[in-house]
Design a protein around this motif. Structure first.
Motif, PDB file in Angstrom:
ATOM      1  N   LYS A   1      60.448  11.893 -83.067  1.00 32.30           N
ATOM      2  CA  LYS A   1      59.028  12.224 -83.206  1.00 32.30           C
ATOM      3  C   LYS A   1      58.527  11.581 -84.491  1.00 32.30           C
ATOM      4  O   LYS A   1      59.160  11.763 -85.550  1.00 32.30           O
ATOM      5  CB  LYS A   1      58.918  13.762 -83.285  1.00 32.30           C
ATOM      6  CG  LYS A   1      57.539  14.343 -83.359  1.00 32.30           C
ATOM      7  CD  LYS A   1      57.646  15.875 -83.394  1.00 32.30           C
ATOM      8  CE  LYS A   1      56.405  16.491 -83.971  1.00 32.30           C
ATOM      9  NZ  LYS A   1      56.511  17.927 -84.196  1.00 32.30           N
ATOM     10  N   PRO A   2      57.427  10.819 -84.435  1.00 30.77           N
ATOM     11  CA  PRO A   2      56.986  10.115 -85.649  1.00 30.77           C
ATOM     12  C   PRO A   2      56.418  11.052 -86.715  1.00 30.77           C
ATOM     13  O   PRO A   2      56.040  12.192 -86.423  1.00 30.77           O
ATOM     14  CB  PRO A   2      55.889   9.174 -85.124  1.00 30.77           C
ATOM     15  CG  PRO A   2      55.414   9.786 -83.864  1.00 30.77           C
ATOM     16  CD  PRO A   2      56.540  10.574 -83.275  1.00 30.77           C
ATOM     17  N   VAL A   3      56.361  10.550 -87.928  1.00 29.22           N
ATOM     18  CA  VAL A   3      55.683  11.252 -89.020  1.00 29.22           C
ATOM     19  C   VAL A   3      54.324  10.570 -89.174  1.00 29.22           C
ATOM     20  O   VAL A   3      54.245   9.361 -89.408  1.00 29.22           O
ATOM     21  CB  VAL A   3      56.483  11.122 -90.340  1.00 29.22           C
ATOM     22  CG1 VAL A   3      55.715  11.731 -91.506  1.00 29.22           C
ATOM     23  CG2 VAL A   3      57.865  11.762 -90.196  1.00 29.22           C
ATOM     24  N   ASP A   4      53.255  11.351 -89.035  1.00 32.58           N
ATOM     25  CA  ASP A   4      51.904  10.771 -89.159  1.00 32.58           C
ATOM     26  C   ASP A   4      51.670  10.240 -90.567  1.00 32.58           C
ATOM     27  O   ASP A   4      52.053  10.881 -91.543  1.00 32.58           O
ATOM     28  CB  ASP A   4      50.833  11.850 -88.910  1.00 32.58           C
ATOM     29  CG  ASP A   4      50.709  12.171 -87.445  1.00 32.58           C
ATOM     30  OD1 ASP A   4      51.252  11.399 -86.629  1.00 32.58           O
ATOM     31  OD2 ASP A   4      50.093  13.214 -87.147  1.00 32.58           O
ATOM     32  N   ARG A   5      50.984   9.117 -90.621  1.00 34.49           N
ATOM     33  CA  ARG A   5      50.648   8.533 -91.922  1.00 34.49           C
ATOM     34  C   ARG A   5      49.836   9.522 -92.765  1.00 34.49           C
ATOM     35  O   ARG A   5      50.083   9.680 -93.966  1.00 34.49           O
ATOM     36  CB  ARG A   5      49.860   7.231 -91.711  1.00 34.49           C
ATOM     37  CG  ARG A   5      49.455   6.609 -93.002  1.00 34.49           C
ATOM     38  CD  ARG A   5      48.814   5.265 -92.817  1.00 34.49           C
ATOM     39  NE  ARG A   5      48.358   4.781 -94.110  1.00 34.49           N
ATOM     40  CZ  ARG A   5      48.063   3.532 -94.370  1.00 34.49           C
ATOM     41  NH1 ARG A   5      48.172   2.622 -93.429  1.00 34.49           N
ATOM     42  NH2 ARG A   5      47.660   3.174 -95.566  1.00 34.49           N
ATOM     43  N   ALA A   6      48.879  10.220 -92.141  1.00 32.85           N
ATOM     44  CA  ALA A   6      48.017  11.143 -92.896  1.00 32.85           C
ATOM     45  C   ALA A   6      48.851  12.269 -93.518  1.00 32.85           C
ATOM     46  O   ALA A   6      48.591  12.686 -94.662  1.00 32.85           O
ATOM     47  CB  ALA A   6      46.938  11.724 -91.987  1.00 32.85           C
ATOM     48  N   LEU A   7      49.849  12.738 -92.793  1.00 38.24           N
ATOM     49  CA  LEU A   7      50.705  13.805 -93.318  1.00 38.24           C
ATOM     50  C   LEU A   7      51.525  13.282 -94.497  1.00 38.24           C
ATOM     51  O   LEU A   7      51.628  13.941 -95.541  1.00 38.24           O
ATOM     52  CB  LEU A   7      51.635  14.337 -92.213  1.00 38.24           C
ATOM     53  CG  LEU A   7      52.580  15.455 -92.641  1.00 38.24           C
ATOM     54  CD1 LEU A   7      51.813  16.700 -93.067  1.00 38.24           C
ATOM     55  CD2 LEU A   7      53.562  15.800 -91.515  1.00 38.24           C
TER      56      LEU A   7
ATOM     57  N   SER B   1      57.966   2.597 -91.200  1.00 39.29           N
ATOM     58  CA  SER B   1      58.006   3.395 -89.966  1.00 39.29           C
ATOM     59  C   SER B   1      58.459   2.562 -88.762  1.00 39.29           C
ATOM     60  O   SER B   1      58.661   3.110 -87.682  1.00 39.29           O
ATOM     61  CB  SER B   1      56.620   3.989 -89.680  1.00 39.29           C
ATOM     62  OG  SER B   1      55.682   2.951 -89.513  1.00 39.29           O
TER      63      SER B   1
ATOM     64  N   TRP C   1      61.197  14.929 -88.755  1.00 40.01           N
ATOM     65  CA  TRP C   1      61.249  16.323 -88.303  1.00 40.01           C
ATOM     66  C   TRP C   1      62.710  16.673 -88.052  1.00 40.01           C
ATOM     67  O   TRP C   1      63.393  15.987 -87.284  1.00 40.01           O
ATOM     68  CB  TRP C   1      60.390  16.495 -87.050  1.00 40.01           C
ATOM     69  CG  TRP C   1      58.966  16.095 -87.325  1.00 40.01           C
ATOM     70  CD1 TRP C   1      58.359  14.915 -87.000  1.00 40.01           C
ATOM     71  CD2 TRP C   1      57.990  16.855 -88.036  1.00 40.01           C
ATOM     72  NE1 TRP C   1      57.062  14.888 -87.463  1.00 40.01           N
ATOM     73  CE2 TRP C   1      56.807  16.072 -88.102  1.00 40.01           C
ATOM     74  CE3 TRP C   1      57.986  18.119 -88.631  1.00 40.01           C
ATOM     75  CZ2 TRP C   1      55.648  16.509 -88.734  1.00 40.01           C
ATOM     76  CZ3 TRP C   1      56.819  18.557 -89.266  1.00 40.01           C
ATOM     77  CH2 TRP C   1      55.676  17.761 -89.294  1.00 40.01           C
TER      78      TRP C   1
END
Ligand SMILES: Cc1cc2nc3c(=O)[nH]c(=O)nc-3n(C[C@H](O)[C@H](O)[C@H](O)COP(=O)(O)O)c2cc1C
Length: 177
Positions: free
Chosen positions: A19-25, A51, A157
Motif C-alpha cells: 500500500k503506498p504512502v501518500d506524498r501529502a502524508l 517511491s 504501513w
C-alpha cells in the motif's frame, strides 16, 4: 497518542503492506521532523523520498543487499542526508568546538528519530538503516558534494508487529551525582 506512548510503542518495522504512502502524508511527517532541535537552528537534515518500486529494487540490489529483504516490501525509501560544515561550525568555516563535524551527525540523528516518531504517530512503520554502500549510493542518487548521505529509512504501513527488543534498565544508563 501521547509522547510517552509514541516513544514506547515505536518499533523498527521491516515488513510492509502492499500500500503506498501518500506524498501529502509524508509531507506532514517531514513538517513535524522540521521541529527537531539543531545546532544554532541550522536545520541541516534533508530527505529524499523514493517511491518508485523499480528504483527501490535497484538500490536494494546494487547498494543495500544486506537490507534487501526490508526494501523488497517497503513502498517509500527515504535517503537522509546532511548539508556539511554548517552544524558545529562558525560562519567563517572554522569548527566551533573540538568535535568538528560530529555535531552534524548528532543533529541528523535527532531529526531522523523525530521523523520516525512523527511517522509512527500517523500509523506508519519505519526502520533506520545504516548498512549500505554510501559512496556508491551517493553517486547513484546524485547527492551533491556539499552534502553527505547519512542513513536510509524504510517507511510504509506495517505488515508486522515486532516484539520490543530488551532495553537496559535505568540503573545501567544513569549515573546520578
Ligand atoms: C543508526 C542506526 C542504524 C541501523 N541500521 C539498521 C540496519 O542497517 N538494518 C536493520 O535491519 N536495522 C537497523 N537499525 C535498527 C536497529 O536494529 C533497531 O533500532 C534496534 O534493534 C532496536 O529496535 P527498535 O527500533 O524496534 O526499538 C538501525 C538503527 C539505527 C539507530
Amino acid at each position: 497518542m501521547n509522547t510517552s506512548e509514541c516513544i514506547l510503542t515505536r518499533r523498527s518495522v521491516r515488513k510492509f503492506q502492499d500500500k503506498p504512502v501518500d506524498r501529502a502524508l509524508f509531507e506532514e511527517v517531514v513538517s513535524l521532523a522540521a521541529w527537531a532541535p539543531s545546532w544554532k537552528n541550522t536545520q541541516i537534515t534533508r530527505y529524499l523520498a523514493i517511491s518508485s518500486r523499480e528504483e527501490i529494487e535497484t538500490i536494494a540490489r546494487d547498494y543495500a543487499p544486506f537490507n534487501g529483504y526490508i526494501l523488497s516490501s517497503c513502498p517509500l525509501l527515504v535517503a537522509v542526508s546532511v548539508v556539511k560544515k554548517r552544524s558545529g561550525y562558525e560562519r567563517d568555516g572554522s569548527p566551533s568546538t573540538e568535535r568538528g563535524d560530529g555535531w552534524q551527525m548528532f543533529d541528523c540523528g535527532i531529526a531522523t528519530q523525530t521523523l520516525c516518531l512523527a511517522a509512527h504517530d500517523k500509523g506508519l512503520g519505519s526502520v533506520i538503516m545504516g548498512v549500505f554502500d554510501r559512496p556508491g549510493l551517493e553517486k547513484h542518487l546524485n547527492i551533491p558534494p556539499e552534502r553527505e548521505l547519512v542513513a536510509l529509512v524504510a517507511m510504509g504501513w506495517p505488515a508486522e508487529e515486532p516484539k520490543a527488543p530488551r532495553r537496559k534498565g535505568v540503573e545501567d544508563l544513569l549515573e546520578w551525582r
